[in-house]
Design a protein around this motif. Structure first.
Motif, PDB file in Angstrom:
ATOM      1  N   LEU A 112       0.548   2.049   3.834  1.00 56.34           N
ATOM      2  CA  LEU A 112       1.130   2.532   5.086  1.00 56.34           C
ATOM      3  C   LEU A 112       1.454   1.343   5.988  1.00 56.34           C
ATOM      4  CD1 LEU A 112      -1.217   5.548   5.889  1.00 56.34           C
ATOM      5  CD2 LEU A 112       1.093   5.611   4.891  1.00 56.34           C
ATOM      6  N   ASN A 113       2.639   1.344   6.548  1.00 55.74           N
ATOM      7  CA  ASN A 113       3.051   0.271   7.448  1.00 55.74           C
ATOM      8  C   ASN A 113       4.111   0.813   8.402  1.00 55.74           C
ATOM      9  OD1 ASN A 113       3.968  -2.054   8.697  1.00 55.74           O
ATOM     10  ND2 ASN A 113       3.821  -3.304   6.848  1.00 55.74           N
ATOM     11  N   PRO A 114       3.637   1.430   9.512  1.00 55.81           N
ATOM     12  CA  PRO A 114       4.557   2.099  10.440  1.00 55.81           C
ATOM     13  C   PRO A 114       5.648   1.164  10.974  1.00 55.81           C
ATOM     14  CG  PRO A 114       2.266   2.559  11.020  1.00 55.81           C
ATOM     15  CD  PRO A 114       2.241   1.528   9.938  1.00 55.81           C
ATOM     16  N   ILE A 118       7.128   2.536   6.696  1.00 49.91           N
ATOM     17  CA  ILE A 118       6.517   3.067   5.477  1.00 49.91           C
ATOM     18  C   ILE A 118       5.421   4.059   5.852  1.00 49.91           C
ATOM     19  CG2 ILE A 118       5.323   2.524   3.325  1.00 49.91           C
ATOM     20  CD1 ILE A 118       6.708  -0.224   3.448  1.00 49.91           C
ATOM     21  N   GLY A 119       5.714   5.317   5.681  1.00 44.27           N
ATOM     22  CA  GLY A 119       4.758   6.385   5.938  1.00 44.27           C
ATOM     23  C   GLY A 119       4.337   7.005   4.620  1.00 44.27           C
ATOM     24  N   THR A 147      -6.406  -5.664   3.518  1.00 47.58           N
ATOM     25  CA  THR A 147      -5.494  -6.083   4.589  1.00 47.58           C
ATOM     26  C   THR A 147      -5.483  -4.967   5.625  1.00 47.58           C
ATOM     27  OG1 THR A 147      -3.680  -4.977   3.458  1.00 47.58           O
ATOM     28  CG2 THR A 147      -3.959  -7.325   3.005  1.00 47.58           C
ATOM     29  N   ALA A 148      -4.878  -5.218   6.780  1.00 52.16           N
ATOM     30  CA  ALA A 148      -4.799  -4.183   7.823  1.00 52.16           C
ATOM     31  C   ALA A 148      -4.124  -2.931   7.259  1.00 52.16           C
ATOM     32  CB  ALA A 148      -4.036  -4.713   9.030  1.00 52.16           C
ATOM     33  N   THR A 153      -4.472   2.554   5.186  1.00 57.32           N
ATOM     34  CA  THR A 153      -4.115   3.501   4.122  1.00 57.32           C
ATOM     35  C   THR A 153      -5.371   4.193   3.597  1.00 57.32           C
ATOM     36  OG1 THR A 153      -2.290   2.046   3.521  1.00 57.32           O
ATOM     37  CG2 THR A 153      -2.901   3.740   1.917  1.00 57.32           C
ATOM     38  N   ALA A 154      -6.445   3.413   3.403  1.00 54.41           N
ATOM     39  CA  ALA A 154      -7.710   3.982   2.926  1.00 54.41           C
ATOM     40  C   ALA A 154      -8.246   5.011   3.922  1.00 54.41           C
ATOM     41  CB  ALA A 154      -8.739   2.867   2.695  1.00 54.41           C
TER      42      ALA A 154
END
Ligand SMILES: [Zn+2]
Length: 199
Positions: A112-114, A118-119, A147-148, A153-154
């Motif tokens: 996930l990387n808003p 990336i959702g 990573t952040a 995501t976890a």
């Protein structure tokens, strides 16, 4: 100079975009390919074209494979009730090298990387939740990167699983902070899996 010419410049750029390939290495590779015998140079483009056309994502776990379902998903000796969730195919390869994990996998194809848009919909999250909802699943191990984005995501997956009553654990630290699974050695990775904590 040769790399000012359009075709050679295109080759150089393509090589330079590969992970871990700096400008100088890309130049060395391009010069090699351009001076090598035809057969050797075209072996690379033929191999790439053939591999790309044959390799697909496993319809169950998302791992890259030439046979769907992949060899891990179709192995009846493995524990299909234990699913280890990784970001990329490289995570599966890293854990498999350790040789002690007997469950199956789920490849998210990212984290996930808003900020980069990336959702969950851009990842294979729906498929994972569908698999996790199956009666035979006992535990989900979250082995996303340290990573952040991997942590976020976890956490997101943990919340999604908890509402579904599935046991979830997070891979233990020892996997290098900020790094992907592929940078951990086999022993570290085995400890990280054994020492996972129930969330
Ligand atoms: Zn598979």
């Amino acid at each position: 100079m040769i790399f000012d010419a359009p075709a050679a410049a295109r080759l150089l750029d393509a090589l330079h975009r590969l992970p871990g390939i700096g400008r100088r290495t890309a130049e060395r590779m391009a010069l090699h390919l351009l001076s090598a015998p035809d057969a050797e140079a075209y072996e690379l483009s033929d191999a790439l074209r053939e591999a790309r056309s044959r390799v697909v994502r496993c319809s169950s776990c998302g791992m890259l494979t030439e046979q769907d379902p992949c060899s891990i998903c179709s192995d009846t000796r493995r524990d299909h009730g234990l699913i280890c969730v990784v970001e990329h195919p490289s995570g599966v390869i890293a854990i498999e090298k350790g040789g002690s994990y007997r469950g199956v996998f789920h490849v998210l194809h990212g984290a996930l990387n808003p900020l980069e848009g990336i959702g969950p919909d851009q990842l294979t999250v729906d498929k994972l939740l569908e698999r996790a909802g199956g009666e035979a699943v006992n535990e989900i191990i979250l082995a996303t990167n340290a990573t952040a984005e991997g942590e976020a995501t976890a956490m997101y997956l943990m919340r999604q699983m908890q509402t579904r009553g599935v046991a979830v654990s997070r891979i233990a630290h020892g996997v290098p902070m900020g790094g992907g699974l592929e940078y951990a050695d086999d022993v570290t990775l085995a400890h990280a899996l054994d020492g996972r904590t129930r969330l």
